[in-house]
Enzyme design. Structure first.
Site, PDB file in Angstrom:
ATOM      1  N   CYS A  64       0.825  -1.221   0.000  1.00  0.00           N
ATOM      2  CA  CYS A  64       0.000   0.000   0.000  1.00  0.00           C
ATOM      3  C   CYS A  64       0.855   1.266   0.000  1.00  0.00           C
ATOM      4  O   CYS A  64       0.573   2.208  -0.728  1.00  0.00           O
ATOM      5  CB  CYS A  64      -0.848   0.061   1.269  1.00  0.00           C
ATOM      6  SG  CYS A  64      -2.078  -1.204   1.391  1.00  0.00           S
ATOM      7  N   VAL A 113       0.454   4.248  -2.551  1.00  0.00           N
ATOM      8  CA  VAL A 113      -0.151   5.528  -2.147  1.00  0.00           C
ATOM      9  C   VAL A 113       0.723   6.692  -2.585  1.00  0.00           C
ATOM     10  O   VAL A 113       0.232   7.722  -3.050  1.00  0.00           O
ATOM     11  CB  VAL A 113      -0.407   5.551  -0.617  1.00  0.00           C
ATOM     12  CG1 VAL A 113      -0.697   6.955  -0.131  1.00  0.00           C
ATOM     13  CG2 VAL A 113      -1.554   4.619  -0.263  1.00  0.00           C
TER      14      VAL A 113
HETATM   15  S1  SF4 Z   1      -0.548  -2.406   4.640  1.00  0.00           S
HETATM   16 FE1  SF4 Z   1      -1.374  -2.911   2.615  1.00  0.00          FE
HETATM   17  S2  SF4 Z   1       0.182  -4.233   1.647  1.00  0.00           S
HETATM   18 FE2  SF4 Z   1       0.630  -4.162   3.825  1.00  0.00          FE
HETATM   19  S3  SF4 Z   1      -0.380  -5.965   4.650  1.00  0.00           S
HETATM   20 FE3  SF4 Z   1      -1.798  -4.235   4.895  1.00  0.00          FE
HETATM   21  S4  SF4 Z   1      -3.098  -4.275   3.074  1.00  0.00           S
HETATM   22 FE4  SF4 Z   1      -1.302  -5.561   2.637  1.00  0.00          FE
END
Ligand code: SF4
Length: 510
Positions: free
Chosen positions: A153, A157
């Site tokens: 993420c 982002v």
């Molecule tokens: S922060 Fe995003 S990439 Fe990391 S475990 Fe959580 S959902 Fe998955």
């Protein structure tokens, strides 16, 4: 102390000791500030009602126990199926610890996968430095033949551009210019692990088929490509499918084969890489006769891409049971021109015989199923063949197209008449369904054990992840043999419940 070097206890018995039970009670009394036990019990009862179910289904802003994982987990799984490939996640270390532990807890294997440990500074300034250093470290320390990069993420982002970053890393000689570094953007806030799987397969294929196409394109071969999809039973299922293909004399390439990497022997040698699809086979897979994907939801973008190369494709939805296996074998036969041998026909007959032997115990059994869209489809297809009556089909990562396919499947059998399909719902929704419209059985992953404890409905573990039981992935669920195994698991659970529930019918023979 109940625990000592001479007398060690497992946590299951250790925490029953007075020393711990008294401590837990004291903590609860002092720190939890919870309502009375009566108030908690009354609220728990309320959550079992139709009224609460309606409120639960009106819920918009929260997800509770989703039956899915995030995109990069699927990308890591897909990457591991290629020869000497190190999955590399551009993002936070904690996310990668989750992917590794999630896969290791299911397969009971070490899971090689690196991250470039983006932290606060990378979140502000971008992760270019991380990828330049990370690729160099991975290449130098772990000596892979390929590094397959996905994202978490955080990287998504802030909009890190993998293509540009990897090109820069190569310019800075982190890895040689011709070293294979396919990548996939796997934004975790959309899709799920099945989408991530698809993205990574497409990323690997397009790396070899586009960037190296001048080296790779040849005449169309006799080979069939197989994309298995994200499958917790891939160890045994891939091997079972290879047995069929070998028996039929079909030449094939698995596009990602994790069967060896998730099943390494204990013989004193640690294998960071084992098995996997040869990179040369990935290169030449562009010239295959056709590609078959075993899971629709894991392959949409990959198949679309493959079709742009002029290759025919076929797509299944986790082909379980008699008709699922029939359809897969007939498609393989049609595409390869190889007949289905009598030995396989006999396996089919034995499965049908076993189903007939047990029909009386399966007929009319009400079942709830949850999991990935293709698993639920394949499982329900087999349940209908067995005369069971699915009642609730739930897939957190299912969409409108899946609902339409499920409804068509259910409409094809009288046993599907009472069933409802729930896309985008979670296991807290399933809890409401099970309390208000109970079933005889629940089929899903280990996460269903909390529903089993709450509702008393027996759980059969038949999909990913299975954390609390061992070695299920070593036995297939696909093919006629796999169907036989699934049949036996369902029957065993039915007989266990029958034996536990009555002294009068505690029969020796069933
Ligand atoms: S922060 Fe995003 S990439 Fe990391 S475990 Fe959580 S959902 Fe998955």
């Amino acid at each position: 102390m109940p625990q000592s070097a001479e007398k060690t206890k497992d946590h299951v018995s250790l925490f029953q000791e007075p020393e711990y039970t008294e401590m837990f009670a004291a903590k609860k009394a002092q720190f939890e500030c919870r309502p009375t036990d009566e108030a908690v019990a009354a609220q728990a009862e309320y959550t079992k009602t139709w009224e609460y179910r309606e409120k639960n289904f009106a819920r918009e802003k929260a997800v509770i126990n989703p039956a899915k994982a995030c995109q990069p987990l699927g990308a890591v799984f897909a990457a591991q199926g290629f020869e000497e490939t190190m999955p590399y996640v551009h993002g936070s270390q904690g996310c990668v610890a989750y992917f590794r532990s999630h896969l290791a807890r299911h397969f009971k294997e070490a899971v090689p996968c690196v991250s470039d440990s983006m932290t606060e500074d990378a979140a502000v300034f971008g992760g270019l430095t991380n990828i330049v250093d990370g690729l160099q470290n991975s290449y130098t320390l772990y000596k892979p033949k390929m590094i397959a990069v996905s994202t978490t993420c955080m990287a998504e982002v802030i909009g890190d551009d993998l293509s540009a970053f990897i090109a820069t890393a190569k310019e800075k000689e982190s890895v040689p210019a011709d070293f294979a570094v396919p990548f996939a953007h796997t934004p975790s806030f959309v899709g799920s692990h099945t989408t991530g799987y698809d993205n990574m397969i497409k990323g690997v294929l397009s790396y070899f088929w586009d960037r190296e196409s001048e080296k790779t394109r040849g005449k169309v071969t006799e080979k069939i490509n197989i994309i298995p999809g994200f499958d917790g039973y891939a160890v045994a299922n891939n091997r079972e499918l290879k047995r069929y293909l070998d028996t039929m004399g079909v030449e094939y390439t698995f596009i990602s084969d994790v069967s060896d990497i998730y099943d390494t022997p204990s013989d004193g040698t640690y294998r960071m890489y084992d098995g996997g699809t040869k990179l040369d086979d990935v290169r030449t897979a562009i010239d295959a006769k056709a590609t078959i994907a075993l899971q629709h939801d894991c392959s949409a973008k990959s198949l679309e891409y493959i079709e742009t190369k002029g290759q025919p494709t076929a797509n299944f939805r986790y082909p379980m049971g008699v008709s699922g296996t029939d359809a897969l074998l007939m498609k393989i036969s049609e595409l390869s021109g190889k007949p289905i041998p009598e030995s396989i026909e006999k396996e089919r007959g034995r499965l049908v015989d076993a189903m007939t032997d047990s029909q009386a115990y399966l007929h009319g059994k009400k079942v709830a199923v949850f999991g990935d869209p293709d698993f639920v489809y394949g499982m329900v297809s087999f349940l209908l063949e067995m005369g069971c009556e699915p009642l609730h089909c739930l897939s957190t990562n299912g969409g409108k197209e899946w609902v339409a396919a499920m409804e068509a499947l259910l409409a094809s059998s009288p046993f599907g008449a009472g069933c409802k399909v729930y896309a985008g719902k979670d296991l807290w929704h399933m809890r409401s369904l099970l309390f208000t419209e109970p079933t005889d059985l629940l089929i899903g992953s280990s996460y269903g054990k909390y529903l089993e404890k709450d509702t008393g409905i027996p759980l059969i573990r038949l999909t990913f992840p299975i954390f609390d039981r061992h070695h299920h992935h070593r036995f297939p669920t696909l093919g006629y043999q796999g169907a036989l195994r699934v049949l036996v698991e369902i029957l065993d659970r039915i007989f266990e419940v029958t034996d536990a529930s009555s002294d009068i019918s505690y029969d020796l023979t069933r």
